[in-house]
Design an enzyme around this catalytic site. Structure first.
Site, short mmCIF file in Angstrom:
data_model
loop_
_atom_site.label_atom_id
_atom_site.label_comp_id
_atom_site.label_asym_id
_atom_site.label_seq_id
_atom_site.Cartn_x
_atom_site.Cartn_y
_atom_site.Cartn_z
N GLY A 203 0.82 -1.21 0.00
CA GLY A 203 0.00 0.00 0.00
C GLY A 203 0.85 1.25 0.00
CG MET A 247 -3.63 -5.33 0.87
SD MET A 247 -3.14 -3.93 1.93
CE MET A 247 -4.75 -3.20 2.28
CE LYS A 260 3.83 6.95 6.29
NZ LYS A 260 2.40 7.17 5.94
CG HIS A 264 -4.54 3.43 10.56
ND1 HIS A 264 -4.21 4.71 10.94
CD2 HIS A 264 -4.44 3.44 9.20
CE1 HIS A 264 -3.94 5.45 9.89
NE2 HIS A 264 -4.07 4.71 8.82
#
Length: 357
Positions: A203, A247, A260, A264
């Site tokens: 990502g 992913m 990174k 979340h």
């Protein structure tokens, strides 16, 4: 049976302090909107270009402020000084106050390498602020999965995919955030990737983080995997490769997998799927490197815990996802099959987690 009345009698001091507390939060958005206005008017850049503190008169000569609103501009500057975006200095030549930059406003310079201006502009754009008005509706109705969907009629990711200008807007915001984190990572935490030959940035958008890594450590070969429309047209180099993919389906193998600010964005079910895919992609002796918020870590640093809770509410608003405490991270990491992890409070609001299969 009659309900018993609860005694909530307050002293005058308690009553007025309670009112102050309510008002402070009621008008907290005024700080955000004043910050947005400062960026739109270019105040930090004007001060920086001038090279030294400026009086209000000098600022007014540099900004096309309506003459009838000059006094209002002084009040804007007063609010921004109170928010620590500028400082006031006494002018030795006359009694007029001068204004100058603070460390925070240095991050608002549009051409600064570590500017955060694009991120501020995205977060305070109506597309991303309107969903907050749907919070109570979202809590009490089943129709929409997220507050963002309630406000916009589509998911966050659908909005970016359907409106390329919004997508580019968001990508630049993520890039500016990655530049700042990459600066700290390659300056102070380079040892985390020493000895690594291959790294996949999951990502990773346009590769801002990966570019910084290969620049700092040219022996590492980096691969960025993101959605096809995100990496379309990006040119690969000898040690930086772009792959359009998903992913949730497949992640290329590497010594290290970097996540990174990815987990979340997802609830625990989807977050677990991502971590399992990352674990499967790590070669023997490798690790997964996670840069994300760990709620409660660095809480003793001014404003950090409040920022972490703001991030958590934002993840709920946009994705029905969350920021996690260390115990929540630990459960997710072990449920994904990792044997151990290492936590480093590295990035202020965010932390560095190294997970080992």
């Amino acid at each position: 049976m009659a309900l018993q009345k609860v005694d909530i009698s307050l002293s005058t001091e308690q009553l007025l302090q309670a009112q102050v507390h309510v008002w402070n939060h009621m008008y907290a958005f005024a700080n955000s909107m004043s910050l947005k206005c400062a960026i739109q008017l270019g105040i930090p850049d004007i001060l920086h270009k001038h090279g030294r503190p400026m009086t209000l008169s000098q600022l007014l000569q540099s900004i096309p402020i309506n003459k009838e609103k000059t006094q209002c501009f002084q009040r804007l500057m007063r609010a921004l000084v109170n928010s620590n975006f500028f400082i006031e200095e006494n002018n030795s030549n006359n009694q007029e106050v001068c204004y100058w930059l603070t460390p925070a406003s240095c991050l608002l310079l549009k051409e600064a390498p570590l500017t955060v201006t694009p991120l501020v502009q995205v977060v305070l754009d109506p597309t991303f602020t309107n969903p907050w008005h749907h919070m109570s509706e979202w809590f009490t109705h089943e129709k929409h999965a997220t507050q963002f969907e309630a406000a916009n009629g589509c998911t966050f990711w659908e909005k970016l995919a359907n409106e390329p200008s919004k997508g580019r807007f968001f990508d630049e915001a993520m890039s500016c955030d990655s530049r700042l984190i990459a600066h700290v990572f390659t300056k102070d935490y380079k040892h985390v990737i020493e000895g690594i030959r291959t790294l996949v940035d999951v990502g990773g958008g346009n590769g801002t983080m990966a570019k910084a890594i290969v620049e700092a450590m040219p022996t590492i070969k980096c691969t960025v995997i993101d959605l096809p429309h995100v990496v379309a047209g990006l040119e690969s180099t000898d040690n930086l490769n772009y792959i359009g993919g998903d992913m949730f389906q497949s992640i290329p193998s590497a010594d290290a997998i970097l996540l990174k600010s990815i987990i979340h964005d997802w609830d625990d079910v989807e977050g677990l799927k991502i971590l399992k895919k990352c674990k499967d992609a790590v070669v023997m002796g490798g690790k997964v490197i996670i840069i994300d918020v760990v709620v409660g870590v660095n809480h003793d640093i001014d404003e950090v815990l409040e920022d972490q809770l703001h991030f958590d509410m934002a993840m709920m608003c946009y994705f029905n996802a969350k920021e996690r405490t260390m115990s929540e991270w630990e459960k997710l990491i072990y449920d994904a099959g990792f044997k151990s992890y290492k936590l480093t409070p590295a990035f202020g609001v965010r932390s560095l987690i190294e997970a080992y299969p």
